[in-house]
Structure formats: C-alpha cells, structure tokens
Design an enzyme around this catalytic site. Structure first.
Site, PDB file in Angstrom:
ATOM      1  N   CYS A   2      -0.016   6.072  -5.194  1.00  0.00           N
ATOM      2  CA  CYS A   2       0.472   7.081  -5.056  1.00  0.00           C
ATOM      3  C   CYS A   2      -0.317   8.672  -5.048  1.00  0.00           C
ATOM      4  O   CYS A   2      -1.812   8.646  -5.304  1.00  0.00           O
ATOM      5  CB  CYS A   2       0.413   7.292  -7.149  1.00  0.00           C
ATOM      6  N   ARG A  28      -0.972   7.477   2.248  1.00  0.00           N
ATOM      7  CA  ARG A  28      -1.181   6.701   1.109  1.00  0.00           C
ATOM      8  C   ARG A  28      -0.616   5.260   1.058  1.00  0.00           C
ATOM      9  O   ARG A  28      -0.957   4.586  -0.079  1.00  0.00           O
ATOM     10  CB  ARG A  28      -1.917   7.106  -0.495  1.00  0.00           C
ATOM     11  N   TRP A  76       4.477   4.988  -5.350  1.00  0.00           N
ATOM     12  CA  TRP A  76       4.251   3.613  -5.459  1.00  0.00           C
ATOM     13  C   TRP A  76       4.226   2.423  -6.554  1.00  0.00           C
ATOM     14  O   TRP A  76       3.682   2.415  -7.286  1.00  0.00           O
ATOM     15  CB  TRP A  76       2.754   3.179  -4.669  1.00  0.00           C
ATOM     16  N   ASN A 102      -1.297   9.006 -11.634  1.00  0.00           N
ATOM     17  CA  ASN A 102      -2.103   7.930 -10.927  1.00  0.00           C
ATOM     18  C   ASN A 102      -1.918   6.363 -11.556  1.00  0.00           C
ATOM     19  O   ASN A 102      -3.369   6.979 -12.476  1.00  0.00           O
ATOM     20  CB  ASN A 102      -2.467   7.826  -9.189  1.00  0.00           C
ATOM     21  N   GLY A 103      -2.140   5.879 -11.221  1.00  0.00           N
ATOM     22  CA  GLY A 103      -2.751   4.282 -12.613  1.00  0.00           C
ATOM     23  C   GLY A 103      -1.738   3.539 -13.268  1.00  0.00           C
ATOM     24  O   GLY A 103      -0.165   3.644 -12.444  1.00  0.00           O
ATOM     25  N   GLU A 475     -10.082 -10.580  10.031  1.00  0.00           N
ATOM     26  CA  GLU A 475      -9.482  -9.210  10.323  1.00  0.00           C
ATOM     27  C   GLU A 475      -8.294  -9.127  11.579  1.00  0.00           C
ATOM     28  O   GLU A 475      -7.186  -7.938  11.197  1.00  0.00           O
ATOM     29  CB  GLU A 475     -10.697  -8.510  10.606  1.00  0.00           C
ATOM     30  N   LYS A 479      -4.302  -7.481  10.271  1.00  0.00           N
ATOM     31  CA  LYS A 479      -3.854  -6.296  11.038  1.00  0.00           C
ATOM     32  C   LYS A 479      -2.929  -6.419  12.108  1.00  0.00           C
ATOM     33  O   LYS A 479      -2.518  -5.477  11.358  1.00  0.00           O
ATOM     34  CB  LYS A 479      -5.510  -5.968  12.428  1.00  0.00           C
ATOM     35  N   GLU A 482      -0.191  -6.816   8.947  1.00  0.00           N
ATOM     36  CA  GLU A 482       0.402  -5.803   7.848  1.00  0.00           C
ATOM     37  C   GLU A 482       1.245  -4.828   8.999  1.00  0.00           C
ATOM     38  O   GLU A 482       1.923  -4.151   8.140  1.00  0.00           O
ATOM     39  CB  GLU A 482      -0.925  -4.614   7.715  1.00  0.00           C
ATOM     40  N   HIS A 498      -8.932 -29.752   9.994  1.00  0.00           N
ATOM     41  CA  HIS A 498      -9.109 -30.203   8.972  1.00  0.00           C
ATOM     42  C   HIS A 498      -7.380 -29.702   8.210  1.00  0.00           C
ATOM     43  O   HIS A 498      -7.471 -29.120   7.075  1.00  0.00           O
ATOM     44  CB  HIS A 498      -9.586 -29.849   7.759  1.00  0.00           C
ATOM     45  N   LYS A 597      -2.753   2.961   1.738  1.00  0.00           N
ATOM     46  CA  LYS A 597      -4.080   3.201   2.151  1.00  0.00           C
ATOM     47  C   LYS A 597      -5.729   2.841   1.194  1.00  0.00           C
ATOM     48  O   LYS A 597      -5.898   2.767   1.314  1.00  0.00           O
ATOM     49  CB  LYS A 597      -4.313   4.880   2.783  1.00  0.00           C
TER      50      LYS A 597
END
Length: 602
Positions: A2, A28, A76, A102-103, A475, A479, A482, A498, A597
């Site tokens: 947020c 964000r 968010w 926020n939070g 990564e 990426k 995402e 395996h 973000k």
C-alpha cells in the site's frame, strides 16, 4: 505494498500533488485508490481499480475535492476484497476524521466488537476502519486532536503506518510501527508524509526518517516529531542523493527493461571505491568494524533469498559455515544463533516486514546483525549493527532486476572484506571490475527474443543450475512466473531425477545455466542429456567453455569470466527472456497482478 501520501501548504494544488504522488507509488502494487481533503469539512473520494479510475470519477463528478491539507492511498488488499467501500481513506460516522493505513492491525476484531457494542456502524471489511472510529470517539470525549491520536495509537496492536486528517484542522498526523513512513521537508511551508520517498520527490529531496513509536505532525508552519508520550524528538534532515528523473522510464517501454539496462551503471556505483587492484584487496568502509564471523545466517525473502543462497556459496568457499533462511520461517522457528555468529538481512527496500522480524529475533538472541540493502535510512539499516549499501539507485519495477545483480556484487564484497583477502581475490577483483562491461555485452548481443519466439506457446518452463548457478536458476524461474504468469520452476540440476523429471516432456523447455568446464559443469551437462532423452527442448546459458552447446536447441551466450561472476551474467540473459516473454504475452510487466514491490506486512 500500500502507498501513502499526505501534503500541506499547496493550497488549491493539494489534490494534484496527492494524485501525482499516488501515481509515483503505483509500483508498490495496489487494487484501489482514494483521497481525502480537509478544510472546514472533509471531502473523500475513493474507487476500486487503478488510479486512473479515481481520476476519471473525480472529473465526472464535476466538483474537485478542495481543502488545505490532504492524504491519499493506494490499497493492496488484506482484510476484505478490493471494493469502493474497502478502499482508503476511511472515516468515522460523523465524517470528521479520515485515515489511511498501511500494515495490519492485529487486534482489530476486538476493537471492532467494542465499537459495535457502543453503537458504531462499520461500512467496510477492513481492519483500518477501527482507527477513525477510535479517533472520533476520543475527540467526542473532548480530547485535543494530538492527544486523541496518541490514545488511538495506544489501543491498536500490529504493524502500521498511519496518516490522519480532521475537519477544521490544518495539519496531518502520522505515526509508524513496523511499517515505513517518511517526512518530506519542502520550501515555502510545504511538507509531506509518505510511505516511500518517490511519492514527494518531485517536490523535495530533504527527508526525515521516522522510527517506530514516533508521531509526526505537519502543518503550514512546520513539522514536529514526538515519542509515544508526546515528548519532542530531535530528528536529522537527510538529503536523498537521487533525483525524480532517475525514477522515470527514460524512453523505455517499461521500468523493468530500463532497469535491466541500468545494471552496468548500478554495478559501477556499487563497486566504486571498493576495489583496490594494486593491493589485491576489497575495501568497504561500512565493514571496517565487522570482524570475521564464526558462522553466518542469511535471512531474506523472494529474490533477496536467492541472493542469500548465492552468498552462502561464497562464504562456504571462504571456509565460513553459512546458511540461508526464509525470513518468515526464521522469525518463528528455533534456528540457533551462535555467540560469534553474524546474521545478514538481505532486503532491497530495508522495510520487508518478515526480514525485519527475523533480524529483530536474531538481535534478541544476542547475534550481531548486518543489513544488506539499497535504501539509506531504511528501518533495517537503522536497526542493524551494520549496513552494507548496494548503491543500485531507485528501482520502480515490481520484479527486481538491477537490485538482484547489485546484491550479488555486494555479497562478493562482503565475503572478501570479512575474509581479509583470499588466494583468488586478485582474479575476482579483475572480474568484478570487468563485470559492468560484460553485462553490457550481454545486453547488446542477446538472442533472448529468438528464444521467446520459439517457445511462446509453451505452458511450463524449467530452470536448472549447480553451485552458485542454482540460485540464479531459482531467480530465473521466479522472474519468469512473476511477470509472464506462466508456470516456471527452478531446480538444483542434480535433483531433476529425484522427482521433477516426471514433469519433463517435449512441451517443457529447460533453461540450463552451465558455465566453466569443471565437475559442476560436466554433471550439469549430464542432467541436460537426461532431459534431452525425454525430448525436452534445451536452452543453454553458457560461456562456451564446455560442450553443452552440442546438446542444446538454443544457446544464450555470456562472456567468459570468473566462476563467481559467470552466474551474474547468466542472470541477465534469464531476465531478458522473462521480460520478452511477458511483453509478447501482453502482461502488465511493471505491475504484475497480486504482487507488490515492498512487502511491509507479515
């Protein structure tokens, strides 16, 4: 996550400053937006969806909100779905108080039950709405605004950054606890509160970083910071070194592509003044008072966790036992911290809630802590015993690119600095010096678009690597998923047989990171042959030292370099593959769905 912006001192321009600030914070991640302007009364406008929906609604209403002070928010969702009612700001029943937050307020249900028992009607599903109702109740009891605000803060538990305005008051009150809030000091009686500096960077580069438990009060006459008891706190004004222009797209179609291409510059910044080729030593001023640890624990999340895994490889090569932990697990698990251990929190923003909790847990157990971060003045940098800055400059795209490369570079500096020079340091220093140019060569010569052309219709993608290339494979998969929204998984190459090999078919492209010509490379080539035998197409990311090209359908080349920097070059190729695939599929590359973000809630 947020975003918060508040401003005073702009007169009729208040709304535009708030909307522009919210636009800057779009990176964000959010699903609704709103504003509240306070003068003699309170004018609140909020809408589900992107910021442009709110802008269009304000224009359609015909009468723009006006007021001496204002706050804005991009939400968010955590408590309740994205709807107009759940969007911030939230108000009390009298329409006198507006709050953005926020939070997460952990005791909101208890507070809501109490307020509803007192006859308060709630209009949203959010935890935030208890705040304006509490503040309104204290005002009704005859308290002055600042006292009522402090009493409200005393009642709530959890993580928060809060900004509030009250009708008839020309000030904004803000407070933080485990969620970032920064104060901007402008000229001509103009002041700002925001969750992140870019929100007001067009207006000022002078900032005051708030600490947990502090309250900021801004009005046209100035700014003040107090503690939980209302006592004044002396705060230093810092100047942000980067400009608003650096947060623009600079002609690129997306922030992510711009930031991929900024990696040579970012790494030069991160290495500047830290390599001494004459003495063959790494010199990092921030680490002068850090001794060689007996053991190292890394705590991190997401992309930063992959950087931490790379750091583990480096420390182990240097003879220092090291482990990487997901910060969300470390904070609640029984991981022991030895007396002479160092706990390194890897966090781009320095505000990642899970990582901060893990660092605080480590500190509570008596460990020495170090923040490896991009943001000077961030919570992690202030709370840890030491801070090592990666110096990559602002990163706006939600999917981390240049900050990951900068983290890997800084980890090399960290290991070499604490190891006081290893036998291969001179060769590594030369490779690090050449790294920006090598990355530029990759950017100039990549065939990533051709790979995307070949495999754009596939629905599952695997990434494999060994040693320091394993975190890069992870990564690469992260990426890819995402920003393309396609299924992708990263594996240690030896683990394919395996279990994951059951998923490999001719419709499953496998990206194999193979550098050098040592035992790791030869064994990875063996894994490549395994997937080739199942008719899976192979894309080799390689420096050409091995014969992996014989078994690959496509090759993404990187320059020959040091074994520790080769995975960093491979990473750039995988970033480009993800970007071009997402672009081909028409995805929202800079604002991928459901992601943010800076993740400031646990």
């Amino acid at each position: 996550m947020c975003g918060i912006i508040g401003c005073v001192g702009h007169g009729d321009g208040t709304l535009d400053v708030i909307l522009d600030g919210l636009e800057t914070l779009e990176y964000r991640g959010y699903d609704s937006a709103g504003v509240a302007l306070a003068g003699d009364g309170l004018d609140v406008r909020k809408k589900e969806g992107r910021l442009e929906v709110l802008r269009d609604q304000i224009e359609a209403d015909g009468e723009r909100p006006s007021g001496e002070v204002g706050i804005g928010h991009t939400r968010w969702s955590t408590h309740g779905p994205p709807t107009d009612a759940n969007a911030h700001p939230h108000t009390d029943e009298a329409g006198r108080v507006a709050v953005v937050h926020n939070g997460i307020i952990e005791n909101y249900q208890t507070l809501r039950d109490e307020l509803e028992a007192d006859g308060v009607d709630f209009s949203s599903d959010t935890d935030t709405e208890v705040v304006p109702h509490l503040l309104g109740a204290f005002l009704d009891a005859g308290m002055e605004v600042e006292e009522a605000f402090r009493r409200t803060l005393d009642r709530i538990e959890g993580s928060f950054a809060i900004a509030a305005v009250v009708a008839g008051e020309d000030r904004i009150l803000g407070a933080r606890n485990d969620s970032p809030l920064v104060l901007g000091v402008g000229e001509e009686g103009r002041y700002y509160l925001a969750s992140d500096v870019p929100a007001f960077l067009e207006q000022t580069r002078d900032v005051v970083y708030l600490d947990d438990g502090e309250t900021a009060i801004i009005d046209a006459d100035g700014w003040r910071v107090t503690d939980r008891d209302g006592e004044p706190v002396e705060k230093e004004v810092s100047t942000v070194t980067w400009s608003a222009e650096q947060t623009g797209k600079s002609g690129y179609d997306h922030y992510m592509l711009k930031e991929i291409h900024e990696q040579p510059t970012a790494l030069r910044q991160g290495l500047s003044g830290r390599l001494d080729e004459l003495s063959g030593r790494v010199t990092v001023e921030e680490l002068d008072d850090v001794g060689t640890p007996e053991t190292v624990h890394f705590v991190a999340c997401g992309t930063s966790y992959h950087a931490a895994l790379y750091g583990v490889e480096l420390f182990r090569e240097a003879g220092v036992p090291a482990q990487a932990f997901l910060a969300s697990e470390y904070a609640t698990g029984p991981a022991p911290v030895p007396e002479d251990g160092l706990v390194v929190g890897v966090t781009q923003s320095g505000e990642t809630a899970d990582t901060l909790s893990a660092l605080r847990e480590a500190e509570g157990r008596g460990a020495e802590t170090l923040a490896l971060t991009n943001v000077v003045g961030s919570t992690a940098a202030r709370e840890c015993d030491h801070a090592l800055y990666i110096r990559s400059g602002p990163e706006i795209g939600v999917a981390a690119t240049k900050t990951f490369s900068s983290q890997l570079t800084a980890l090399n500096l960290l290991v070499e600095s604490l190891a006081n020079g290893s036998p291969g340091t001179r060769e590594l220093i030369a490779a690090l010096r050449d790294l920006p140019g090598d990355i530029q060569q990759v950017l100039d010569e990549t065939d990533a678009e051709a790979v995307v052309d070949e495999y754009a219709d596939r629905e599952s993608f695997f990434f494999i690597g060994r040693g320091p290339s394993f975190p890069v494979a992870l990564e690469g998969a992260l990426k890819f998923k995402e920003i393309t929204y396609e299924h992708a998984e990263g594996f240690a190459a030896g683990e394919l047989k395996h279990g994951p090999l059951a998923l490999v078919t001719r419709e499953t492209p496998v990206f194999a990171v193979v550098t050098g010509d040592d035992e790791r490379a030869r064994k990875t080539i063996g894994n490549v042959k395994e997937v080739e035998a199942r008719d899976a197409p192979v894309v080799a990311v390689t420096d050409g030292q091995s014969d992996v090209e014989r078994y690959a359908d496509h090759v993404l080349e990187i320059p020959e370099t040091h074994p520790r920097t080769a995975p960093m070059l491979a990473n750039v190729q995988l970033q480009l593959v993800a970007y071009h695939m997402a672009d081909r599929l028409g995805r929202a590359i800079d604002k991928p769905r459901n992601l943010a973000k800076s993740v400031t809630v646990e």
